[in-house]
Design a protein around this motif. Structure first.
Motif, short mmCIF file in Angstrom:
data_model
loop_
_atom_site.label_atom_id
_atom_site.label_comp_id
_atom_site.label_asym_id
_atom_site.label_seq_id
_atom_site.Cartn_x
_atom_site.Cartn_y
_atom_site.Cartn_z
N GLU A 146 0.82 -1.21 0.00
CA GLU A 146 0.00 0.00 0.00
C GLU A 146 0.85 1.27 0.00
O GLU A 146 2.03 1.25 0.41
CB GLU A 146 -0.92 0.02 1.22
N VAL A 147 0.24 2.36 -0.45
CA VAL A 147 0.87 3.68 -0.39
C VAL A 147 -0.12 4.65 0.24
O VAL A 147 -1.34 4.48 0.13
CB VAL A 147 1.29 4.19 -1.79
N ILE A 148 0.39 5.66 0.90
CA ILE A 148 -0.42 6.77 1.40
C ILE A 148 -0.25 7.94 0.44
O ILE A 148 0.88 8.33 0.11
CB ILE A 148 -0.01 7.18 2.82
N ILE A 149 -1.37 8.49 0.01
CA ILE A 149 -1.36 9.59 -0.96
C ILE A 149 -1.94 10.83 -0.31
O ILE A 149 -3.02 10.77 0.30
CB ILE A 149 -2.19 9.24 -2.22
N LYS A 150 -1.23 11.94 -0.42
CA LYS A 150 -1.79 13.24 -0.03
C LYS A 150 -2.66 13.71 -1.19
O LYS A 150 -2.17 13.87 -2.31
CB LYS A 150 -0.71 14.27 0.27
N VAL A 151 -3.94 13.89 -0.93
CA VAL A 151 -4.90 14.20 -1.99
C VAL A 151 -4.80 15.67 -2.38
O VAL A 151 -5.00 16.55 -1.54
CB VAL A 151 -6.34 13.87 -1.53
N HIS A 152 -4.50 15.92 -3.65
CA HIS A 152 -4.54 17.29 -4.17
C HIS A 152 -5.91 17.60 -4.77
O HIS A 152 -6.40 18.72 -4.65
CB HIS A 152 -3.45 17.48 -5.22
N ALA A 153 -6.50 16.61 -5.44
CA ALA A 153 -7.81 16.82 -6.07
C ALA A 153 -8.53 15.48 -6.16
O ALA A 153 -7.91 14.41 -6.24
CB ALA A 153 -7.66 17.44 -7.45
N ALA A 154 -9.86 15.56 -6.13
CA ALA A 154 -10.72 14.39 -6.30
C ALA A 154 -11.87 14.81 -7.22
O ALA A 154 -11.92 15.97 -7.66
CB ALA A 154 -11.24 13.91 -4.95
#
Length: 396
Positions: free
Chosen positions: A69-77
């Motif tokens: 798994e990876v953790i992603i900092k969300v810029h846009a959804a």
């Protein structure tokens, strides 16, 4: 042991965030996780209308549970119809079975539930088995509906669901594509059997072409050399032409059947609408030539919600077999299409994007505080593109 690993993961994550914060100006990475172990996220605590959506400022930052798994900092959804359906409770039985296949959790354990399938952002931490990504990578993904979603500051995804973001797109543009592009891809490739090699000269009809999946399907098919006929309302003609549709049918001015009678038969039909659309398959597809009808509107989740998992799956199986046999006897393949998360497919879609063959179709970009408004826009219908949620200010 698992609890100790989770604690270590969280400590390493916070340590990494502090390191990234120091290097943020040089690497263009920004993180708010220096402040605490919580984040803002839009959640629901029960199923219902738009009023069940609430902004919770104290949701625990997700941690890595599995080494891939990876953790992603969300810029846009972005918002998809499945988000509205999930908010309403549609598919809850099936999705909860995916979340908890052994039924060890209590009823309602999916709450608080974070919606949002599309994500474009920055990798913050990688599990031990992740080979193709590193912290700081700009990525995009479509998070499966049985996982916590992307209307949050951070989201966890499996590495095989993630792909490097196309360099030609901003995060807001990239966030509009993964879910609809993957749904179109799996329907056309897995269900229809179409591909770059098989598409030249094929005639494909897309019913409901102005939605997210339809606009993605048009561009995929045109990039592969197919002839595309798009069915939509008249006010979407300009968008359809811009995307490359060869022929456009306005279903509001005359009977769709009457208009299709003037067209040559098709090799494939992609149905995004449902209802009586599948009746067109027997009339306007080329029989005994491998022609295929694929619909994305299936009774699978509805049956499971209404009848329970066992009876619902049995009813669904009977329905599918009967429809397949009915059409096969007439020389036509009948299929159901489903979304499937796939980083490798997104790699190929990203190449088409950077080559200028697929572009995002965006109607509006809203701020993170306006998630409710985004749901309202989608429910109002007749959108001419996706509504994107800007989670991080692109100027920062």
């Amino acid at each position: 042991m698992l609890g100790r690993m989770n604690i270590l993961c969280r400590k390493s994550f916070l340590h990494l965030c502090r390191q990234l914060a120091v290097a943020g100006k040089d690497r263009g990475i920004h993180s708010s996780c220096r402040r605490s172990t919580v984040m803002p996220a839009w959640v629901i605590d029960k199923y219902g209308g738009n009023d069940v959506l609430r902004l919770n400022q104290n949701v625990l930052i997700p941690i890595i549970h599995y080494p891939n798994e990876v953790i992603i900092k969300v810029h846009a959804a972005s918002v998809n119809p499945i988000d509205v359906n999930m908010r309403n409770g549609y598919g809850a039985n099936s999705l909860n079975m995916s979340r908890d296949p052994l039924h060890v959790k209590m009823s309602g354990s999916e709450f608080p539930l974070i919606l949002g399938r599309d994500v474009s952002g920055t990798v913050m931490e990688c599990g031990l088995n992740v080979k193709y990504f590193k912290p700081g990578d700009q990525v995009w993904a479509a998070v499966p509906p049985w996982k916590q979603g992307s209307f949050a500051e951070f989201v966890v995804a499996s590495a095989n669901e993630v792909s490097l973001k196309p360099k030609s797109l901003s995060h807001a543009e990239a966030a509009s594509l993964p879910y609809v592009a993957l749904t179109a891809w799996t329907a056309l490739v897995n269900s229809c059997g179409l591909s770059k090699e098989k598409c030249p000269g094929k005639r494909v009809l897309i019913i409901g072409s102005s939605g997210g999946v339809g606009t993605a399907a048009i561009q995929l098919l045109k990039s592969w050399g197919a002839h595309v006929t798009a069915v939509c309302s008249g006010n979407a003609f300009t968008v359809m032409k811009d995307l490359g549709a060869d022929d456009i049918i306005d279903y509001t001015v005359a009977s769709l059947q009457d208009q299709l009678k003037t067209k040559d038969p098709f090799d494939a039909i992609l149905d995004n609408v449902g209802g009586t659309s599948e009746e067109l398959a027997l009339q306007y597809l080329k029989p005994w030539s491998g022609a295929t009808f694929v619909t994305l509107v299936t009774p699978f989740l509805y049956n499971n919600d209404r009848l329970g998992i066992a009876d619902g799956m049995m009813r669904t199986g009977v329905t599918l077999v009967s429809k397949v046999m009915k059409h096969y006897c007439k020389g036509i393949h009948y299929r159901w299409g489903f979304f499937a998360p796939s980083g490798p497919f997104l790699d190929e879609i990203g190449e088409l994007v950077d080559a200028g063959k697929i572009r995002p179709v965006i109607e509006d970009v809203l701020q993170f505080s306006d998630v409710r408004k985004a749901f309202q826009k989608l429910e109002a219908g007749h959108a001419r593109g996706k509504t994107v949620i800007q989670v991080v200010d692109p100027k920062k």
